[in-house]
Design an enzyme around this catalytic site. Structure first.
Site, mmCIF file in Angstrom:
data_model
loop_
_atom_site.group_PDB
_atom_site.id
_atom_site.type_symbol
_atom_site.label_atom_id
_atom_site.label_comp_id
_atom_site.label_asym_id
_atom_site.label_seq_id
_atom_site.Cartn_x
_atom_site.Cartn_y
_atom_site.Cartn_z
ATOM 1 N N GLU A 81 36.949 -5.266 -7.196
ATOM 2 C CA GLU A 81 36.303 -6.487 -7.620
ATOM 3 C C GLU A 81 36.632 -6.505 -9.176
ATOM 4 O O GLU A 81 36.318 -5.746 -9.867
ATOM 5 C CB GLU A 81 35.242 -6.719 -7.120
ATOM 6 C CG GLU A 81 35.082 -6.930 -5.558
ATOM 7 C CD GLU A 81 33.941 -7.093 -5.109
ATOM 8 O OE1 GLU A 81 33.614 -8.062 -4.177
ATOM 9 O OE2 GLU A 81 32.638 -6.516 -5.264
ATOM 10 N N CYS A 95 35.542 -8.787 -16.689
ATOM 11 C CA CYS A 95 34.681 -7.356 -16.428
ATOM 12 C C CYS A 95 35.752 -6.629 -15.382
ATOM 13 O O CYS A 95 35.924 -7.156 -14.240
ATOM 14 C CB CYS A 95 33.326 -7.721 -15.668
ATOM 15 S SG CYS A 95 32.508 -6.130 -15.289
ATOM 16 N N CYS A 102 32.975 4.596 -7.036
ATOM 17 C CA CYS A 102 32.488 5.235 -7.920
ATOM 18 C C CYS A 102 31.874 6.434 -7.700
ATOM 19 O O CYS A 102 31.242 6.693 -6.706
ATOM 20 C CB CYS A 102 31.596 4.696 -8.938
ATOM 21 S SG CYS A 102 31.085 5.289 -10.444
ATOM 22 N N CYS A 106 24.703 6.481 -8.968
ATOM 23 C CA CYS A 106 23.505 5.904 -9.524
ATOM 24 C C CYS A 106 22.683 5.269 -8.465
ATOM 25 O O CYS A 106 23.338 4.547 -7.491
ATOM 26 C CB CYS A 106 23.814 4.973 -10.664
ATOM 27 S SG CYS A 106 24.643 5.671 -12.049
ATOM 28 N N CYS A 109 22.921 1.204 -8.038
ATOM 29 C CA CYS A 109 24.167 0.407 -8.211
ATOM 30 C C CYS A 109 24.824 0.526 -6.855
ATOM 31 O O CYS A 109 25.104 1.497 -6.214
ATOM 32 C CB CYS A 109 25.061 1.296 -9.196
ATOM 33 S SG CYS A 109 26.736 0.473 -9.149
ATOM 34 N N GLY A 152 33.410 1.581 -11.081
ATOM 35 C CA GLY A 152 34.139 2.864 -11.495
ATOM 36 C C GLY A 152 33.581 3.476 -12.945
ATOM 37 O O GLY A 152 32.957 2.568 -13.606
ATOM 38 N N GLU A 153 33.729 4.849 -13.160
ATOM 39 C CA GLU A 153 33.536 4.987 -14.424
ATOM 40 C C GLU A 153 34.704 5.302 -15.239
ATOM 41 O O GLU A 153 35.369 6.273 -15.197
ATOM 42 C CB GLU A 153 32.736 6.596 -14.230
ATOM 43 C CG GLU A 153 32.317 7.345 -15.243
ATOM 44 C CD GLU A 153 31.659 6.769 -16.590
ATOM 45 O OE1 GLU A 153 30.761 5.763 -16.254
ATOM 46 O OE2 GLU A 153 32.158 6.912 -17.697
ATOM 47 N N SER A 184 31.881 0.969 -21.059
ATOM 48 C CA SER A 184 30.814 1.155 -20.665
ATOM 49 C C SER A 184 30.804 2.560 -19.887
ATOM 50 O O SER A 184 31.503 2.659 -19.006
ATOM 51 C CB SER A 184 30.157 0.194 -20.179
ATOM 52 O OG SER A 184 28.957 0.541 -19.519
ATOM 53 N N SER A 207 25.324 3.500 -20.485
ATOM 54 C CA SER A 207 24.388 2.987 -19.594
ATOM 55 C C SER A 207 23.067 3.861 -19.493
ATOM 56 O O SER A 207 23.231 5.060 -19.138
ATOM 57 C CB SER A 207 24.792 3.081 -18.145
ATOM 58 O OG SER A 207 25.936 2.258 -18.081
ATOM 59 N N LEU A 208 21.927 3.867 -20.317
ATOM 60 C CA LEU A 208 20.846 4.580 -20.629
ATOM 61 C C LEU A 208 19.946 4.505 -19.222
ATOM 62 O O LEU A 208 19.646 5.489 -18.415
ATOM 63 C CB LEU A 208 20.284 4.403 -21.854
ATOM 64 C CG LEU A 208 19.138 5.361 -22.212
ATOM 65 C CD1 LEU A 208 19.811 6.787 -22.460
ATOM 66 C CD2 LEU A 208 18.464 5.093 -23.696
ATOM 67 N N HIS A 209 19.291 3.344 -19.283
ATOM 68 C CA HIS A 209 18.454 2.791 -18.277
ATOM 69 C C HIS A 209 17.101 3.866 -17.992
ATOM 70 O O HIS A 209 16.466 3.557 -17.001
ATOM 71 C CB HIS A 209 19.135 3.030 -16.987
ATOM 72 C CG HIS A 209 20.457 2.114 -16.846
ATOM 73 N ND1 HIS A 209 20.521 1.017 -17.326
ATOM 74 C CD2 HIS A 209 21.678 2.366 -16.085
ATOM 75 C CE1 HIS A 209 21.737 0.598 -17.149
ATOM 76 N NE2 HIS A 209 22.466 1.221 -16.442
ATOM 77 N N ASN A 283 19.436 -6.177 -10.957
ATOM 78 C CA ASN A 283 20.120 -7.074 -9.976
ATOM 79 C C ASN A 283 19.783 -6.628 -8.556
ATOM 80 O O ASN A 283 19.969 -5.208 -8.372
ATOM 81 C CB ASN A 283 21.605 -7.519 -10.034
ATOM 82 C CG ASN A 283 21.981 -7.912 -11.448
ATOM 83 O OD1 ASN A 283 21.372 -9.158 -11.576
ATOM 84 N ND2 ASN A 283 22.530 -7.539 -12.108
ATOM 85 N N CYS A 324 26.326 -7.308 -12.360
ATOM 86 C CA CYS A 324 26.269 -5.824 -12.687
ATOM 87 C C CYS A 324 25.591 -5.012 -11.371
ATOM 88 O O CYS A 324 24.359 -5.651 -10.907
ATOM 89 C CB CYS A 324 25.139 -5.457 -13.845
ATOM 90 S SG CYS A 324 25.887 -6.040 -15.362
HETATM 91 N N1 SAH Z 1 30.189 3.502 -14.829
HETATM 92 C C1 SAH Z 1 30.153 2.876 -16.120
HETATM 93 C C2 SAH Z 1 30.626 1.162 -15.965
HETATM 94 C C3 SAH Z 1 29.617 0.521 -14.963
HETATM 95 S S1 SAH Z 1 29.113 -0.809 -16.081
HETATM 96 C C4 SAH Z 1 28.629 2.527 -16.577
HETATM 97 O O1 SAH Z 1 27.849 3.603 -15.903
HETATM 98 O O2 SAH Z 1 28.371 2.279 -17.627
HETATM 99 C C5 SAH Z 1 27.992 -1.672 -15.071
HETATM 100 C C6 SAH Z 1 26.496 -1.643 -15.715
HETATM 101 O O3 SAH Z 1 25.868 -2.281 -15.042
HETATM 102 C C7 SAH Z 1 26.214 -0.287 -15.996
HETATM 103 O O4 SAH Z 1 25.366 -0.262 -17.091
HETATM 104 C C8 SAH Z 1 25.311 0.001 -14.741
HETATM 105 O O5 SAH Z 1 24.348 1.015 -14.978
HETATM 106 C C9 SAH Z 1 24.767 -1.396 -14.479
HETATM 107 N N2 SAH Z 1 24.060 -1.528 -13.278
HETATM 108 C C10 SAH Z 1 24.492 -1.143 -12.121
HETATM 109 N N3 SAH Z 1 23.745 -1.491 -10.990
HETATM 110 C C11 SAH Z 1 22.861 -2.449 -11.661
HETATM 111 C C12 SAH Z 1 22.209 -3.404 -11.014
HETATM 112 N N4 SAH Z 1 21.650 -3.290 -9.749
HETATM 113 N N5 SAH Z 1 21.303 -4.175 -11.833
HETATM 114 C C13 SAH Z 1 21.551 -4.139 -13.197
HETATM 115 N N6 SAH Z 1 22.636 -3.418 -13.970
HETATM 116 C C14 SAH Z 1 23.245 -2.630 -13.034
#
Ligand code: SAH
Length: 331
Positions: A81, A95, A102, A106, A109, A152-153, A184, A207-209, A283, A324
């Site tokens: 997608e 995007c 992937c 995580c 996701c 994907g990464e 990213s 993507s720190l989170h 999300n 996302c």
């Molecule tokens: N693998 C890469 C590219 C994915 S980018 C990465 O991890 O950065 C997608 C972004 O959306 C990343 O920052 C990911 O962590 C974030 N993401 C994934 N699931 C999400 C969710 N349910 N809500 C908000 N952000 C999310």
């Protein structure tokens, strides 16, 4: 599409043929090789037989947030997608995905939950942008920004992502400035190091989170290998060589990483003029809850008070599962 065939098809042709064909495909957006009038008839026939310029995509649209999502079926019937976000300012951002599924797993996701199938080829990365370029052309418009934030990464399909960026950047192809292209990563240290040495002016997002390893390892298994300290060290090196700002994405998840204490911890980590924090409301993917608006506001205020550069991400396309973390390759 099978653009990787192009080089082989042109191996006995004059050099400038490639230039003519690139212009036809990426600038004039021709979908049928018969119509490339700058080429001799025989070459057109040959391309028509061997080169596939069709993109097999199903389009979904959200009127509410001006978002379009496509589900592309690839030649081996894998599905990926991509999303087009149209801002009022006229910025059209695509995007793109770089893998089918992937491997990073995580916990928040959906893409991770579908598992990993394979890396995308350069042609498969490019066709996602080409699809939207063709669509926008009908309205005299074009793609302005690219974010590698789909499925994907990117750092695990490094070579193909970099080659795709070079085509997107190529003045004779898409001509999208490297500064309008963002990669990213979930924090693959060796990829961050390589990118720093690449001498491309694209943007890096991490993507720190989470504000500490305990939380991060719980929601992002990669943290057991590349932890926060090692990521920040790599990012600081990246900044030293590139002098570019780096964006840290932080998806706020209810009860997981959204407390005031977490905000203070994050502020400590982010004390750097060239670090920016992008707050995202989690999300829904059926696992966690997203925080209330007041919680997000408080979190953001604490960061601001502590001198952190912070922005909040506008949310696109939740109704068509285009936000996302919601890309799962099936609609
Ligand atoms: N693998 C890469 C590219 C994915 S980018 C990465 O991890 O950065 C997608 C972004 O959306 C990343 O920052 C990911 O962590 C974030 N993401 C994934 N699931 C999400 C969710 N349910 N809500 C908000 N952000 C999310």
């Amino acid at each position: 599409m099978n653009l990787e065939k192009l080089e082989q098809l042109l191996k006995d042709e004059k050099k400038y043929r490639l230039f003519q064909i690139k212009k036809a495909i990426f600038v004039d957006l021709i979908e049928d090789p018969h119509l490339i009038s700058s080429l001799p008839k025989e070459l057109r026939e040959k391309l028509n037989k061997e080169l596939d310029l069709k993109i097999n995509a199903k389009l979904f649209e959200s009127q509410k947030t001006n978002t379009k999502k496509i589900l592309i079926t690839l030649n081996d019937s894998s599905q990926i997608e991509s999303v087009l976000m149209q801002y009022e300012s006229g910025r059209n951002t695509v995007c793109v995905s770089c893998q089918v599924g992937c491997p990073m797993n995580c916990s928040f996701c959906l893409t991770g939950q579908m598992g990993f199938k394979r890396n995308l080829t350069v042609s498969e990365i490019i066709e996602q942008v080409l699809y939207f370029q063709r669509l926008l052309k009908k309205h005299n418009d074009s793609v302005k920004n690219i974010v590698f934030m789909g499925m994907g990464e990117p750092m695990l399909n490094y070579e193909n992502v970099i080659s795709a960026i070079k085509i997107l950047n190529d003045k004779d192809a898409f001509n999208i400035g490297a500064r309008k292209i963002s990669i990213s990563t979930c924090g693959i240290v060796n990829g961050i190091n390589k990118l720093g040495d690449e001498n491309i002016q694209s943007n890096l997002a991490i993507s720190l989170h989470a504000p500490n390893d305990k939380i991060r390892s719980k929601i992002m298994p990669i943290n057991n290998k590349d932890n926060i300290e090692s990521i920040l060290k790599a990012v600081k090196n990246y900044i030293k060589t590139t002098n570019r700002k780096v964006m840290f994405e932080y998806a706020l998840i209810d009860g997981i990483n959204d407390s005031e204490k977490n905000a203070l911890e994050l502020a400590k980590l982010m004390k750097n003029k060239l670090f920016m924090v992008n707050l995202i409301k989690y999300n829904k993917t059926g696992v966690y809850k997203s925080p209330k608006t007041e919680v997000i506001k408080k979190f953001k205020d604490i960061l601001i008070k502590n001198g952190v550069n912070v922005t909040e991400r506008y949310r696109f396309g939740e109704e068509i599962n285009a936000a996302c973390g919601q890309l799962a390759g099936k609609s």
